[in-house]
Each structure stands twice: as C-alpha cells, then as structure tokens.
Design an enzyme around this catalytic site. Structure first.
Site, PDB file in Angstrom:
ATOM      1  N   LYS A 197      60.848  73.658  25.101  1.00  0.00           N
ATOM      2  CA  LYS A 197      62.099  73.090  25.617  1.00  0.00           C
ATOM      3  C   LYS A 197      61.847  72.335  26.930  1.00  0.00           C
ATOM      4  O   LYS A 197      62.514  71.333  27.220  1.00  0.00           O
ATOM      5  CB  LYS A 197      63.153  74.176  25.799  1.00  0.00           C
ATOM      6  N   GLU A 233      67.607  74.385  39.856  1.00  0.00           N
ATOM      7  CA  GLU A 233      66.720  75.410  39.248  1.00  0.00           C
ATOM      8  C   GLU A 233      65.243  74.962  39.335  1.00  0.00           C
ATOM      9  O   GLU A 233      64.566  74.832  38.313  1.00  0.00           O
ATOM     10  CB  GLU A 233      67.132  75.636  37.792  1.00  0.00           C
TER      11      GLU A 233
HETATM   12  N1  LIG Z   1      74.781  72.783  30.674  1.00  0.00           N
HETATM   13  C1  LIG Z   1      73.961  72.571  29.645  1.00  0.00           C
HETATM   14  O1  LIG Z   1      74.210  71.662  28.814  1.00  0.00           O
HETATM   15  C2  LIG Z   1      72.734  73.395  29.452  1.00  0.00           C
HETATM   16  C3  LIG Z   1      72.380  74.366  30.382  1.00  0.00           C
HETATM   17  N2  LIG Z   1      71.278  75.139  30.133  1.00  0.00           N
HETATM   18  C4  LIG Z   1      70.906  76.187  31.066  1.00  0.00           C
HETATM   19  O2  LIG Z   1      71.926  77.183  31.013  1.00  0.00           O
HETATM   20  C5  LIG Z   1      72.038  77.876  32.281  1.00  0.00           C
HETATM   21  C6  LIG Z   1      73.498  77.820  32.753  1.00  0.00           C
HETATM   22  O3  LIG Z   1      73.823  76.447  32.989  1.00  0.00           O
HETATM   23  P1  LIG Z   1      75.328  75.930  33.102  1.00  0.00           P
HETATM   24  O4  LIG Z   1      76.205  76.677  32.193  1.00  0.00           O
HETATM   25  O5  LIG Z   1      75.254  74.457  32.995  1.00  0.00           O
HETATM   26  O6  LIG Z   1      75.677  76.347  34.596  1.00  0.00           O
HETATM   27  P2  LIG Z   1      77.103  76.368  35.349  1.00  0.00           P
HETATM   28  O7  LIG Z   1      76.834  76.021  36.765  1.00  0.00           O
HETATM   29  O8  LIG Z   1      78.092  75.549  34.602  1.00  0.00           O
HETATM   30  O9  LIG Z   1      77.561  77.891  35.228  1.00  0.00           O
HETATM   31  C7  LIG Z   1      77.009  78.942  35.954  1.00  0.00           C
HETATM   32  C8  LIG Z   1      78.092  79.977  36.108  1.00  0.00           C
HETATM   33  O10 LIG Z   1      77.536  81.181  36.642  1.00  0.00           O
HETATM   34  C9  LIG Z   1      78.476  81.690  37.589  1.00  0.00           C
HETATM   35  N3  LIG Z   1      77.869  82.639  38.508  1.00  0.00           N
HETATM   36  C10 LIG Z   1      76.779  82.489  39.275  1.00  0.00           C
HETATM   37  N4  LIG Z   1      76.576  83.575  40.028  1.00  0.00           N
HETATM   38  C11 LIG Z   1      77.582  84.434  39.729  1.00  0.00           C
HETATM   39  C12 LIG Z   1      77.959  85.720  40.205  1.00  0.00           C
HETATM   40  N5  LIG Z   1      77.236  86.350  41.136  1.00  0.00           N
HETATM   41  N6  LIG Z   1      79.051  86.312  39.677  1.00  0.00           N
HETATM   42  C13 LIG Z   1      79.787  85.683  38.749  1.00  0.00           C
HETATM   43  N7  LIG Z   1      79.485  84.449  38.261  1.00  0.00           N
HETATM   44  C14 LIG Z   1      78.409  83.841  38.756  1.00  0.00           C
HETATM   45  C15 LIG Z   1      78.980  80.451  38.279  1.00  0.00           C
HETATM   46  O11 LIG Z   1      80.158  80.749  39.014  1.00  0.00           O
HETATM   47  P3  LIG Z   1      80.566  79.896  40.349  1.00  0.00           P
HETATM   48  O12 LIG Z   1      81.411  78.775  39.854  1.00  0.00           O
HETATM   49  O13 LIG Z   1      81.323  80.848  41.184  1.00  0.00           O
HETATM   50  O14 LIG Z   1      79.298  79.432  40.990  1.00  0.00           O
HETATM   51  C16 LIG Z   1      79.196  79.539  37.082  1.00  0.00           C
HETATM   52  O15 LIG Z   1      80.450  79.774  36.499  1.00  0.00           O
HETATM   53  C17 LIG Z   1      71.041  77.170  33.201  1.00  0.00           C
HETATM   54  O16 LIG Z   1      69.821  77.871  33.207  1.00  0.00           O
HETATM   55  C18 LIG Z   1      70.834  75.787  32.528  1.00  0.00           C
HETATM   56  O17 LIG Z   1      69.579  75.207  32.840  1.00  0.00           O
HETATM   57  C19 LIG Z   1      70.542  75.003  28.980  1.00  0.00           C
HETATM   58  C20 LIG Z   1      70.860  74.067  28.056  1.00  0.00           C
HETATM   59  C21 LIG Z   1      71.942  73.145  28.232  1.00  0.00           C
HETATM   60  C1  LIG Z   2      67.641  69.174  25.736  1.00  0.00           C
HETATM   61  C2  LIG Z   2      69.139  69.302  25.814  1.00  0.00           C
HETATM   62  C3  LIG Z   2      69.734  68.071  26.439  1.00  0.00           C
HETATM   63  C4  LIG Z   2      69.777  69.299  24.409  1.00  0.00           C
HETATM   64  O1  LIG Z   2      69.077  69.971  23.487  1.00  0.00           O
HETATM   65  C5  LIG Z   2      69.446  70.575  26.535  1.00  0.00           C
HETATM   66  O2  LIG Z   2      69.549  71.586  25.877  1.00  0.00           O
HETATM   67  C6  LIG Z   2      69.457  70.720  28.016  1.00  0.00           C
HETATM   68  O3  LIG Z   2      70.111  69.944  28.726  1.00  0.00           O
HETATM   69  O4  LIG Z   2      68.810  71.648  28.502  1.00  0.00           O
END
Ligand SMILES: NC(=O)C1=CN([C@@H]2O[C@H](COP(=O)(O)OP(=O)(O)OC[C@H]3O[C@@H](n4cnc5c(N)ncnc54)[C@H](OP(=O)(O)O)[C@@H]3O)[C@@H](O)[C@H]2O)C=CC1
Ligand SMILES: CC(C)(CO)C(=O)C(=O)O
Length: 318
Positions: A198, A280
């Site tokens: 990934k 990150e």
């Molecule tokens: N977005 C995407 O399309 C993709 C993301 N990922 C991976 O997924 C993971 C999550 O990403 P993503 O969803 O975009 O992140 P976001 O920033 O959208 O969400 C993270 C959430 O975690 C919460 N959080 C953090 N610390 C705490 C805490 N102590 N207590 C309660 N809640 C907490 C944040 O709350 P608060 O608002 O208060 O900070 C926020 O709501 C990452 O590792 C990312 O790399 C992987 C593939 C695709």
């Molecule tokens: C690679 C991609 C864009 C969709 O598979 C994703 O999962 C990410 O943003 O981490």
C-alpha cells in the site's frame, strides 16, 4: 436499520475512516459504538452523515456516541480509525473499551504501526491490521465525503491465537464483518508485505500532494511530477524487496494507470497539513525508510521527501 446482531463493535476515532466504516456496519445491523472527541456534540445532535459517491447518501441517527471511553460498553471488535500519530495516547482507551479477548483492528496507513502499539496493549487482545482502499475525508463535523472505492484487507499481527488456524479464523471473522456490511474485504497472509504494497501509493502521493499543493489530477498531468512519482514508487518496491517482500511485478505501473483514471483526490495527509494537524510522517516515511536502510537500501528521493515534510510539519506545529 435491522435489529443489532453479532459482535459488538467499537470505533476508536470517528473521523473519515471510522465514520464511514462504522456507519456501514451499523446500517448492516451491527451494534456499533463510536468514540469521538471534537465532533461529539455535533454527532449527538445531528447524527453521522456519509455522502457516498458509491452508495448514495447514508444517515445514522441516533448514534451510540461517547466522548468518555469509560461509558462505552465492552466491545468484541475495536476498529481504530484515528491517525497513527494518536496511537500512543489511544492505547489505554483501547484497552479500556475491549471485552476479554477482543480483536483490535488498526485501519491505518504506514508500516510498523502494530509493532509500536503491541507493547502498550494487554497480551490477551488480538491485534490486526486493516488496509483501507478508499477515498474519504471529513467535510464538516459528523459529515464524511466518500469519493471512491472502499475495500478493507485484513491481516493478523499478534495475540492469543495459538496457531495459524486460529489466526486465520480471527482474520476471517473480520473479513466477514465487512462483507456483511457490503464492503469488499480480503484476508492477507503477510501484514508487513500488505503494508509495503500500500505504501507504493501512499509514499509518493501523500507527501507530494502536500509539498506541491496538488491533488492527484495535477500530479499526474505534469510530466515532471509524474516521473518523480514513478521513480518514488520504484524506490518503495526496492525498499520492500530489501526487507524480504517481493511485490507483484508491474505494481507501480498498474497504480499509475489506476490513479490516472481516478477522479481528482487529495490524500489524508494533505488535509492534515492544511488543517495544521500532525502528519503521519513516522508511520508513512520514517519507519519504511529506516527498515529499508537497516537492510542496506537507501531510498534517496523518499528520504528527501520525508525531510521536506518534516520541515513543514515542524513549522505547522509552531
Ligand atoms: N481518508 C482516507 O481516504 C484514508 C485514510 N487512511 C488512513 O486511515 C487512518 C485514519 O484517517 P482519516 O479517517 O482520514 O483521519 P481523520 O483525521 O478523518 O480521523 C481521525 C479521527 O480520530 C479522532 N481521534 C484522534 N484522537 C482521538 C482521541 N484521543 N479520542 C477520540 N478520537 C480521537 C479524531 O478526532 P478529532 O477531530 O478530535 O481530532 C478524528 O475524528 C490514517 O492512518 C490514514 O492514513 C487509509 C486509507 C484512506
Ligand atoms: C490509495 C488510496 C488512494 C485508494 O486506494 C488510499 O487508500 C489512500 O489514500 O490511502
């Protein structure tokens, strides 16, 4: 929504990933509990909204929402949707929300995230990695935009499973949850290999979107940035190989073509930088760079990208 069924699921960190998968599971009838922080009040008031380009508009209201983990019921599966930068702080909360023998699934990008969290969790908990192939972002408090894709690949890391058959059963249970919710999911044998694979996408695109202030369309339209992405992808493949993971032949080429056909996309690191949240960098850059170097492979372009991002991250932190 149908009657709650099956294992109780806790979402630790309800952002884009936690919100999307939590809503999908709740709509499928699972008993899902959401830990929130800054968006708690909005979600209690207005529910969770997913504007999905794939499934149409999805609304969950009321939401079983918590800002205090002590109020959450013990959960059989904990899906961690926070950024990897929060994991150390979240470890005691995960342990507190876990039912005996619970399964903890890190739905995060990067390398070594389970290795770093493992010593902070009780030995009795299963730890798994979930690789999310999806494009989602938070659009407003409690509102998630789902732009494309959605599959989650699941692999076992460590825990009380006694042998390969027991590990497989846990992974299959996780895969089954997602499939029951209409989300594609595949069991993976080798978590490290899946994470490296990934990273072939995330290492070039996440960082360059920040550095060059561009979505994927812009990055692919320019010959120079496209060539840089391809060279960086090849570095990740070489790093993986140095660490003993032979990635599929032609992987970089296939990812370039797939990205060319994607709608314009801003990776989650772009949103973190713009919102002045920590990026990150450890999980997505420092860990794989160090692992490759420890196996005799320097990845100079990615090392430079990491150095530039670290500068921006420090400046953002003030
Ligand atoms: N977005 C995407 O399309 C993709 C993301 N990922 C991976 O997924 C993971 C999550 O990403 P993503 O969803 O975009 O992140 P976001 O920033 O959208 O969400 C993270 C959430 O975690 C919460 N959080 C953090 N610390 C705490 C805490 N102590 N207590 C309660 N809640 C907490 C944040 O709350 P608060 O608002 O208060 O900070 C926020 O709501 C990452 O590792 C990312 O790399 C992987 C593939 C695709
Ligand atoms: C690679 C991609 C864009 C969709 O598979 C994703 O999962 C990410 O943003 O981490």
């Amino acid at each position: 929504m149908s009657q709650a069924q099956g294992p109780r699921i806790g979402i630790i960190g309800t952002g884009a990933i936690g919100g999307f998968y939590g809503v999908m599971l709740a709509r499928a009838g699972f008993d899902v509990h959401f830990l929130l922080r800054s968006e708690y009040d909005a979600v209690v008031r207005d529910g969770l909204q997913v504007n999905s380009a794939v499934h149409g508009p999805l609304k969950l209201q009321p939401v079983q929402a918590y800002r205090d983990v002590a109020r959450m019921p013990a959960c059989d599966w904990l899906l961690v949707g926070a950024k990897t930068t929060s994991n150390v702080d979240l470890a005691p909360l995960i342990a507190q929300a876990a039912a005996p023998g619970a399964k903890v699934l890190l739905m995060q990008n990067g390398l070594g995230v389970e290795d770093a969290l493992r010593p902070l969790l009780p030995d009795t908990l299963h730890l798994l990695g979930g690789l999310c192939f999806i494009c989602v972002h938070r659009q407003a408090p409690g509102v998630v935009e789902h732009e494309a894709q959605g599959a989650v690949n699941v692999a076992y890391h460590s825990g009380p499973a006694a042998d390969a058959a027991a590990r497989k059963a846990v992974v299959e249970e996780g895969v089954g949850l997602f499939r029951a919710a209409g989300v594609g999911s595949t069991a993976m044998d080798n978590l490290d290999q899946a994470r490296w694979q990934k990273l072939v996408w995330n290492m070039p695109y996440n960082g360059l979107s920040v550095l060059l202030n561009s979505g994927t369309k812009g990055l692919m339209a320019d010959a120079g940035s496209r060539a840089l992405i391809e060279a960086m992808m090849n570095e990740v493949v070489e790093g993986a190989a140095a660490c003993g993971h032979a990635l599929p032949e032609g992987l970089a080429g296939k990812m370039l073509v797939a990205t060319q056909h994607m709608q314009d996309y801003l990776p989650s690191m772009y949103h973190d930088y713009r919102e002045q949240r920590p990026m990150e960098l450890h999980a997505i850059y420092a860990e794989p760079l160090a692992a490759a170097l420890a196996n005799g492979k320097d990845l100079p372009r990615l090392r430079m990208l990491h150095q530039a991002l670290a500068f921006l991250d420090a400046r953002n932190a003030g």
